[in-house]
Design an enzyme around this catalytic site. Structure first.
Site, PDB file in Angstrom:
ATOM      1  CG  ASP A  48      98.600 -61.800 -75.891  1.00  0.00           C
ATOM      2  OD1 ASP A  48      99.419 -60.964 -75.493  1.00  0.00           O
ATOM      3  OD2 ASP A  48      98.139 -61.800 -77.040  1.00  0.00           O
ATOM      4  CB  SER A  88      99.556 -59.397 -79.800  1.00  0.00           C
ATOM      5  OG  SER A  88      99.855 -59.505 -78.433  1.00  0.00           O
ATOM      6  CB  THR A 156      96.490 -63.446 -80.350  1.00  0.00           C
ATOM      7  OG1 THR A 156      97.328 -62.470 -79.714  1.00  0.00           O
ATOM      8  CG2 THR A 156      97.283 -64.738 -80.499  1.00  0.00           C
ATOM      9  CD  GLU A 282      94.891 -64.098 -77.268  1.00  0.00           C
ATOM     10  OE1 GLU A 282      95.919 -63.400 -77.296  1.00  0.00           O
ATOM     11  OE2 GLU A 282      93.776 -63.676 -77.615  1.00  0.00           O
ATOM     12  CG  ASP A 287      99.478 -58.561 -73.475  1.00  0.00           C
ATOM     13  OD1 ASP A 287     100.719 -58.546 -73.581  1.00  0.00           O
ATOM     14  OD2 ASP A 287      98.756 -57.658 -73.924  1.00  0.00           O
ATOM     15  CG  ASP A 329     101.643 -63.258 -77.813  1.00  0.00           C
ATOM     16  OD1 ASP A 329     101.898 -63.294 -76.587  1.00  0.00           O
ATOM     17  OD2 ASP A 329     100.814 -62.476 -78.295  1.00  0.00           O
ATOM     18  CG  HIS A 330     104.473 -60.653 -76.655  1.00  0.00           C
ATOM     19  ND1 HIS A 330     104.107 -60.060 -75.468  1.00  0.00           N
ATOM     20  CD2 HIS A 330     103.395 -60.534 -77.475  1.00  0.00           C
ATOM     21  CE1 HIS A 330     102.874 -59.605 -75.562  1.00  0.00           C
ATOM     22  NE2 HIS A 330     102.404 -59.890 -76.771  1.00  0.00           N
ATOM     23  CG  HIS A 426     104.528 -56.474 -75.583  1.00  0.00           C
ATOM     24  ND1 HIS A 426     103.999 -56.719 -76.836  1.00  0.00           N
ATOM     25  CD2 HIS A 426     103.456 -56.343 -74.759  1.00  0.00           C
ATOM     26  CE1 HIS A 426     102.684 -56.743 -76.765  1.00  0.00           C
ATOM     27  NE2 HIS A 426     102.329 -56.510 -75.520  1.00  0.00           N
TER      28      HIS A 426
END
Length: 548
Positions: A48, A88, A156, A282, A287, A329-330, A426
């Protein structure tokens, strides 16, 4: 004689070429058959909020290649239906269901679409639940699992196992996960399974932990319990909320399993199923460390995730029936190796200038701050835990005058390590794609493509799954002459009431059951209350019709 010899040689050459052509054709045909043949196992892994700068820094810190490196195969675009920078929840929804969605939405279609290239949404379809690849794997008879280092109800893992209008609805997500019949669930999030007054505790007075036990799970709460379990169904609740960050675990929570240990145990358990399995993993906390601009935390969690990838690869390399996908995811934080300190010196600045200051840290920011006394009398000791030894007079002044110690600590360490951060949020850049196994995807993809790739690999289409799992209850029961009402007397436990003649059935939201008379029937999918409507599996309508 020479001419005859030439003819013999020519015929021999033609025969050789023909045989070679047949062999080539056979190989190509075999490849095509392999491409169309469903894959037995799929392991989907998400780190993440991890930007490319984070994985590069982790590699330099480790001083050796990452397990991810040999899997690099492309890139993924991450934008949501409404923004260039995704959260997310819609990112997980995209990767799990094949549909871009909105901020905070989990497993449902968007209500706002304005990103160029994203498919528009009609008012009738807005916020409709959509099927995910885990649900498809279950219907294919495969064993399934979800793992996270956060609460298992976090955005997530929820995207691969639930359908709600807001990612913070932990109790609803928890209930849906319990009634999805997932074989292996490992992570934090015990609070959302139990009644209580905490932020994420259940307010419906239902004890999901007791339901889990009745469903035959081996409920484990420590690393040792997990590793000893021989059950085919395991539910691990290792923390009320999130697990410890990997670097901190030996000092703060040694009884918790690592992400690699959870991944290995899940694979061992799920692979007992002759039909294969789908596993979602995950690494949740790169993150969180990136949000805090904590380079030590980022490295801790990226390397922990990479060890879990190594476990998946170890399994996949022993066979030819397992697809492994790993991706972020980003992005997050805009982390750069190099900052204003290196504007002029970067050509001759060695790797050690970026890595050595970080290697002095014994704990991440989260871990170091957990050791701070209320009176801050051990502030310099906490700074040393975080790698800030031999403080200069200026550094001491900044720490002692700080109104935000977390921010100050990370700024001081980033300055020493010549690292830059552009944001505490993000970011919208493409992320790397890592894959291994038969027919692994290679190239640049939309995040929604990953869902369809996994579904196809396992032998089903998400479009077919949606028609099967989520139909409008009011419309479909009306079509057989039944009336539908929603009983929300208990706001925490709304239920759909269906009547026709003397037959009455109840469909509680967030469960996979129908109650008629004194009988309870298990459905093949969840009952979901979204957009002020109930959505049920198509099977529910047929079942109601049969019991009249």
């Amino acid at each position: 004689m020479k001419n005859i010899g030439r003819k013999i040689i020519s015929f021999a050459l033609i025969g050789s070429l023909t045989a070679g052509s047949f062999a080539f054709a056979a190989r190509e045909e075999a490849k095509e058959k392999q491409k169309s043949k469903p894959i037995k196992n799929v392991i989907m892994m998400v780190m993440d909020g991890t930007s490319a700068g984070a994985t590069t820094l982790a590699r330099w810190y480790k001083g050796a290649p990452l397990a991810l490196d040999e899997m690099a195969s492309g890139a993924v675009r991450t934008y949501s239906a409404e923004s260039a920078i995704t959260d997310s929840a819609p990112a997980a929804t995209a990767m799990a269901t094949g549909f871009k969605s909105n901020d905070k939405y989990i497993g449902i279609l968007p209500s706002v679409v304005n990103s160029p290239g994203a498919s528009p949404i009609s008012k009738e379809r807005a916020m409709k639940p959509v099927a995910n690849v885990l649900e498809g794997a279950e219907l294919m008879g495969k064993a399934t699992g979800i793992i996270a280092t956060s609460a298992i109800q976090h955005a997530t893992p929820a995207g691969f196992s639930a359908h709600v209008k807001h990612r913070n609805l932990f109790p609803d997500i928890a209930e849906q996960q319990v009634y999805q019949d997932i074989e292996v669930v490992l992570g934090g999030g015990k609070e959302a399974l139990l009644p209580g007054s905490g932020t994420n505790n259940r307010k419906d007075n239902e004890n999901m932990l007791e339901v889990i036990k009745k469903k035959g799970y081996d409920v484990v709460e420590t690393r040792d319990d997990l590793l000893r379990s021989t059950s085919d169904k395991i539910w691990g609740v290792f923390a009320d909320d999130a697990l410890a960050q990997d670097m901190n675990r030996p000092y703060t929570r040694p009884n918790e399993p690592t992400l690699a240990e959870m991944t290995k145990k899940a694979i061992e358990t799920l692979s007992k199923d002759k039909d294969g399995f789908f596993l979602f993993v995950e690494g949740s906390q790169p993150d969180w460390a990136a949000h805090a601009n904590d380079p030590v935390g980022i490295i801790s969690e990226v390397l922990a995730f990479d060890k879990a990838v190594a476990e998946a690869l170890s399994f996949a390399k022993k066979r030819n029936d397992t697809l492994v996908i790993a991706v972020s995811d980003h992005g997050n934080s805009g982390i750069t190796i190099g900052n204003r300190n290196t504007d002029q010196s970067y050509p001759e600045t060695p790797v050690s200038a970026y890595v050595d200051p970080l290697k002095k840290a014994r704990m991440t920011l989260e871990g170091a701050m957990s050791q701070l006394k209320a009176d801050k009398s051990n502030l310099e000791e906490v700074a040393r835990l975080y790698g800030l030894d031999s403080l200069t007079a200026d550094e001491k002044k900044k720490l002692n005058e700080s109104n935000n110690l977390r921010k100050t600590l990370t700024e001081l360490l980033a300055a020493r390590a010549n690292l830059g951060f552009t944001t505490g949020g993000h970011t919208g850049e493409d992320v790397f794609l890592y894959t291994y196994g038969p027919n692994r995807p290679i190239g640049t993809f939309e995040n929604t493509d990953l869902a369809h790739i996994m579904a196809k690999a396992m032998g089903f289409q998400l479009s077919d799954l949606n028609k099967r799992l989520f139909v409008n209850a009011k419309e479909n029961f009306a079509a057989i002459g039944a009336t539908v009402t929603i009983d929300d007397t208990d706001a925490q436990n709304p239920k759909l009431i269906v009547k026709k003649g003397k037959t009455v059935a109840e469909f509680p939201a967030n469960k996979n059951i129908m109650i008629a008379g004194n009988k309870t029937y298990e459905l093949e999918g969840l009952v979901v209350n979204s957009a002020e409507q109930f959505w049920v599996p198509k099977q529910a309508v047929k079942l109601f019709k049969q019991i009249q």
